[in-house]
Design a protein around this motif. Structure first.
Motif, PDB file in Angstrom:
ATOM      1  N   THR A 182      82.117 -37.823 -10.583  1.00 19.39           N
ATOM      2  CA  THR A 182      81.486 -37.383  -9.334  1.00 19.39           C
ATOM      3  C   THR A 182      81.580 -35.873  -9.141  1.00 19.39           C
ATOM      4  N   ALA A 183      82.604 -35.255  -9.705  1.00 22.39           N
ATOM      5  CA  ALA A 183      82.755 -33.809  -9.579  1.00 22.39           C
ATOM      6  C   ALA A 183      81.789 -33.056 -10.486  1.00 22.39           C
ATOM      7  N   LEU A 184      81.109 -33.762 -11.376  1.00 23.07           N
ATOM      8  CA  LEU A 184      80.222 -33.127 -12.349  1.00 23.07           C
ATOM      9  C   LEU A 184      78.748 -33.323 -12.031  1.00 23.07           C
ATOM     10  N   VAL A 185      78.454 -34.178 -11.055  1.00 23.95           N
ATOM     11  CA  VAL A 185      77.077 -34.543 -10.736  1.00 23.95           C
ATOM     12  C   VAL A 185      76.426 -33.489  -9.848  1.00 23.95           C
ATOM     13  N   ASP A 186      75.140 -33.229 -10.092  1.00 29.03           N
ATOM     14  CA  ASP A 186      74.313 -32.432  -9.189  1.00 29.03           C
ATOM     15  C   ASP A 186      73.731 -33.390  -8.152  1.00 29.03           C
TER      16      ASP A 186
ATOM     17  N   PRO B 115      73.209 -44.421 -14.069  1.00 24.63           N
ATOM     18  CA  PRO B 115      74.595 -44.599 -14.501  1.00 24.63           C
ATOM     19  C   PRO B 115      74.859 -44.036 -15.888  1.00 24.63           C
ATOM     20  N   GLU B 116      73.891 -44.185 -16.770  1.00 29.49           N
ATOM     21  CA  GLU B 116      74.057 -43.670 -18.131  1.00 29.49           C
ATOM     22  C   GLU B 116      74.184 -42.144 -18.127  1.00 29.49           C
ATOM     23  N   GLU B 117      73.390 -41.496 -17.280  1.00 28.51           N
ATOM     24  CA  GLU B 117      73.475 -40.034 -17.195  1.00 28.51           C
ATOM     25  C   GLU B 117      74.808 -39.595 -16.594  1.00 28.51           C
ATOM     26  N   TYR B 118      75.264 -40.311 -15.582  1.00 29.85           N
ATOM     27  CA  TYR B 118      76.541 -39.972 -14.964  1.00 29.85           C
ATOM     28  C   TYR B 118      77.690 -40.194 -15.938  1.00 29.85           C
ATOM     29  N   LEU B 119      77.634 -41.283 -16.684  1.00 26.03           N
ATOM     30  CA  LEU B 119      78.686 -41.550 -17.668  1.00 26.03           C
ATOM     31  C   LEU B 119      78.688 -40.483 -18.754  1.00 26.03           C
ATOM     32  N   ALA B 120      77.509 -40.030 -19.160  1.00 24.70           N
ATOM     33  CA  ALA B 120      77.423 -38.995 -20.189  1.00 24.70           C
ATOM     34  C   ALA B 120      78.145 -37.722 -19.747  1.00 24.70           C
ATOM     35  N   LEU B 121      78.049 -37.391 -18.455  1.00 22.68           N
ATOM     36  CA  LEU B 121      78.755 -36.214 -17.942  1.00 22.68           C
ATOM     37  C   LEU B 121      80.263 -36.366 -18.126  1.00 22.68           C
TER      38      LEU B 121
END
Length: 367
Positions: free
Chosen positions: A134-138, A145-151
């Motif tokens: 969550t600290a890495l999301v824009d 979810p796949e994009e968030y997990l990739a971060l």
């Protein structure tokens, strides 16, 4: 949804304390009410509520502009990380049905984790070492979810799988993906079918994609918007709840949340052995994050000691615009939900929120 410290939210206390003090000052000083009044008078929380299954107590206001009263036990609010208990229950339902194994590698269900030793059990217990996404999301746009997990996977692990305990929303992001694959119907639908419907939680829902507002009666929320931190403290009632997903996306009411705790710990959702695993396979987390000494974390639920003896089982939740605490006490002492309309997860405000929970479950709720 997450418990990262948002320092700017503390500015709200200095802004609002004087304005709201007269509203709460006339309240009778019984144990639960006293803690709610402290949240408003001393900590600058705009509004606070406690519901113990019978009595609703409030302090402050639901909206700063109009000064309207806080809603009752049927008022909607974001569950934030209390959602994790619902997600964990759904996973354990799949385990009970033989469709998921606790020691299965998460990569068996989530291709992005192929080759990773992280197991379903470690995700449930917050012992995977996966970094916080969550600290890495824009938060100015939507993602998958796949994009968030990739971060998260692009960052260094916090520790090796099973080596330590570390609260991370990424664990429950992944568990949502596990439910997707194992159930074949998506985690939202699966939670609805196995948790919400059996308990008739008609006022609990997953926000739709792009849905920002809360449905039905609700208080306004105030804090630092994750997509506009430069604006300082603003009205953050409208948030992209769909994006919070399996780790923090549900919206509910104090009444429904109490029904959930009673249903889960009363054995209506899972076989006894599965519930015993959730509450028996635990990690000592006392003094870590927001948890007081003596606390333990199981599978999406935590036990917190009570001053009157015993513990209560539940979960907490925090967003820029609110904090939630509560659960069900051992020994048949009932349930309670306490929530605030701004972030209150640190220092005196956290102590007063947890104090209201303790007072209600130790016999002060109905005095």
């Amino acid at each position: 949804m997450h418990r990262k410290r948002i320092a700017a939210a503390v500015l709200l206390a200095a802004t609002l304390t004087g304005a709201l003090a007269p509203v709460a000052a006339s309240r009778p000083q019984h144990p639960v009410q006293r803690q709610l009044d402290l949240l408003v008078n001393r900590d600058g929380v705009p509004g606070a509520l406690a519901y113990d299954g019978e009595v609703t107590r409030t302090a402050g206001v639901a909206e700063l502009v109009s000064g309207r009263h806080m809603p009752g036990a049927q008022g909607r609010f974001r569950l934030a990380s209390n959602t994790k208990a619902f997600t964990a229950t759904a996973v354990m339902r799949l385990v009970a049905d033989g469709r998921v194994g606790l020691d299965d590698r998460a990569g068996a269900y989530v291709p992005q984790l192929a080759g990773s030793p992280v197991t379903v059990r470690q995700l449930l217990k917050q012992t995977s070492g996966l970094p916080e996404y969550t600290a890495l999301v824009d938060w100015s746009g939507a993602g998958t979810p796949e994009e968030y997990l990739a971060l998260a996977l692009d960052a260094e692990p916090v520790f090796g799988p099973g080596d330590d305990w570390g609260y991370s929303n990424t664990n429950y992001l992944v568990l949502g993906m596990v439910i997707d694959r194992a159930s074949g119907i998506g985690f939202r639908t699966y939670v609805e079918r196995t948790v919400l419907r059996p308990l008739n939680l008609d006022d609990t829902y997953w926000p739709a994609p792009g849905e920002l507002a809360l449905r039905g009666p609700h208080a306004r929320n105030y804090g630092v918007h994750p997509a506009l931190p430069e604006a300082g403290v603003v009205d953050v009632t409208e948030l992209p709840g769909y994006e919070f997903g399996a780790s923090g996306g549900l919206v509910s009411t104090p009444e429904d949340l109490g029904t959930f705790w009673n249903g889960l710990f009363g054995g209506r959702l899972l076989p006894g052995w599965a519930l015993r695993l959730m509450t028996g396979d635990t990690t000592d987390i006392g003094g870590r994050d927001v948890y007081p000494e003596g606390s333990r974390y199981g599978y999406g639920v935590a036990s917190i000691p009570l001053t009157c003896g015993g513990v209560y089982w539940g979960h907490g939740g925090d967003l820029p615009g609110g904090s939630v605490g509560g659960g069900r006490a051992t020994g048949g002492r009932g349930t309670v939900t306490v929530y605030t309309t701004t972030w209150a997860a640190e220092g005196a405000s956290l102590g007063h929120l947890q104090g209201a929970v303790d007072a209600a479950l130790c016999g002060g709720g109905r005095r």
